[in-house]
Scaffold this active site. Structure first.
Site, PDB file in Angstrom:
ATOM      1  N   GLY A 190     -31.631 -42.517  14.889  1.00  0.00           N
ATOM      2  CA  GLY A 190     -31.363 -42.694  16.195  1.00  0.00           C
ATOM      3  C   GLY A 190     -30.430 -41.994  16.833  1.00  0.00           C
ATOM      4  CG  ASN A 191     -28.231 -44.130  19.982  1.00  0.00           C
ATOM      5  OD1 ASN A 191     -29.222 -43.518  20.347  1.00  0.00           O
ATOM      6  ND2 ASN A 191     -27.804 -45.279  20.380  1.00  0.00           N
TER       7      ASN A 191
ATOM      8  CE  LYS B 296     -41.281 -40.947  11.285  1.00  0.00           C
ATOM      9  NZ  LYS B 296     -40.405 -41.944  11.124  1.00  0.00           N
TER      10      LYS B 296
ATOM     11  CE  LYS C 253     -33.475 -41.813   9.563  1.00  0.00           C
ATOM     12  NZ  LYS C 253     -34.195 -42.916  10.518  1.00  0.00           N
TER      13      LYS C 253
HETATM   14  N1  LIG Z   1     -38.917 -38.157   9.469  1.00  0.00           N
HETATM   15  C1  LIG Z   1     -38.416 -39.221  10.208  1.00  0.00           C
HETATM   16  O1  LIG Z   1     -38.614 -40.454   9.592  1.00  0.00           O
HETATM   17  O2  LIG Z   1     -37.824 -39.097  11.286  1.00  0.00           O
HETATM   18  P1  LIG Z   1     -37.272 -40.233  12.438  1.00  0.00           P
HETATM   19  O3  LIG Z   1     -36.467 -41.140  11.692  1.00  0.00           O
HETATM   20  O4  LIG Z   1     -36.561 -39.092  13.333  1.00  0.00           O
HETATM   21  O5  LIG Z   1     -38.668 -40.636  12.892  1.00  0.00           O
END
Ligand SMILES: NC(=O)OP(=O)(O)O
Length: 315
Positions: A11-12, A131, A218
């Site tokens: 996020g931020n 995603k 992630k």
């Molecule tokens: N890979 C991944 O989960 O990135 P974001 O959290 O930016 O979506």
């Protein structure tokens, strides 16, 4: 010995949704976040930092397209783009973490590790891309790109527009997790599983380590790493200070604490949307169940406070 915290930056922490993503914008937010992490070091934690790459890897793919269309530069597959994003973002976090420490009496080594993550090649996620990566598009733009390039789009759960989606298999194992554990136990600040890690698998017949075009979540990869290295606490940094139920409705409510049983019940009721709070809650549940330790979901503003965010605790 110091405690270990795994902190998943999203996020931020690196980039704001309304920004174009210039390096100045990203470095500013990253430095601000790293300054807040000094509080965790002071509170006796050794740190593993992980990070998202959704906006960044989407932009790398668009640069791929532009380079191919304008200069016939060969396109790189998504696993290479994820590795590129780990290098770029990892370097940025490493430098800003050093800058944040330079104003203090704390001095630690900081190292970013390009991390591959094993997935199951038969994961059903390959049949249903979920995603979101890269920028937001209007419905018309999304339909046009879908027809011309075969990309798949889904509408954002907060109705901010349409985003390209790619498969997101579950992380199964983290390569070099033992090295990450040894480094963090020595007090080094380790940046790993960037963008959820580069998805790879062992080919059943050739026994060759193959890459696959996907982006791992992630938060799930960070939670797995946190469990495997037996972290004392798992922080998930997002856009909100606490988890809400009935989010953005008249009866929305902030939560200070959730047991795993309560979290699972609310998850099953659909309180936490996929591609948003859903994977964070799942990652927190999995970490708490495996370790018996706490997970905390909060934003970068709050992290240095001892009782920040929503704490997910054993039942
Ligand atoms: N890979 C991944 O989960 O990135 P974001 O959290 O930016 O979506």
């Amino acid at each position: 010995m110091n405690k270990i915290a795994v902190v998943a930056l999203g996020g931020n922490a690196l980039l704001r949704g309304d920004e174009t993503g210039t390096i100045e914008q990203q470095e500013k937010h990253t430095l601000e976040t790293c300054e807040k992490l000094i509080g965790l070091l002071r509170n006796g934690y050794n740190l593993v930092l992980t990070h998202g790459n959704g906006p960044q890897v989407g932009n790398i793919l668009l640069r791929n397209e532009a380079g191919y269309n304008q200069f016939n530069i060969p396109k790189m597959p998504l696993d290479i783009c994820v590795a590129d994003s780990q290098g770029g973002i990892g370097y940025m976090i490493e430098r800003q973490m050093r800058n944040a420490m330079s104003k203090t009496d704390i001095q630690r080594n900081v190292l970013a590790i390009i991390t591959q993550v094993l997935i199951d090649i038969n994961d059903p996620a390959f049949q249903n891309p979920t995603k979101p990566i890269g920028r937001f598009y209007s419905k018309e733009e999304a339909d046009d790109l879908s027809a011309r390039k075969g990309w798949i789009f889904k509408e954002d759960s907060a109705k901010r527009g349409w985003r390209r989606v790619v498969p997101s298999p579950k992380p199964v194992d983290i390569m070099n997790k033992q090295v990450i554990k040894e480094m963090v136990e020595r007090g080094h600040i380790v940046i790993g599983v960037g963008g959820g890690g580069i998805p790879v698998y062992w080919h059943q017949d050739t026994k060759y380590l193959e890459a696959i075009e996907a982006v791992i979540d992630k938060d799930l990869a960070s939670g797995l790493l946190a469990s495997e290295i037996k972290a004392d606490r798992f922080y998930i940094i997002t856009d909100v200070p606490k988890v809400y139920i009935n989010y953005k409705k008249e009866n929305q409510k902030q939560l200070d604490k959730l047991t795993v049983t309560e979290a699972k019940k609310l998850y099953d009721e659909g309180q936490f949307p996929p591609g948003s709070m859903g994977p964070k809650i799942l990652a927190a549940i999995q970490f708490v169940e495996k370790t018996g330790n706490e997970a905390v979901i909060t934003n970068e503003e709050e992290i240095e406070k001892e009782n920040c965010g929503t704490r997910i605790i054993p039942s």
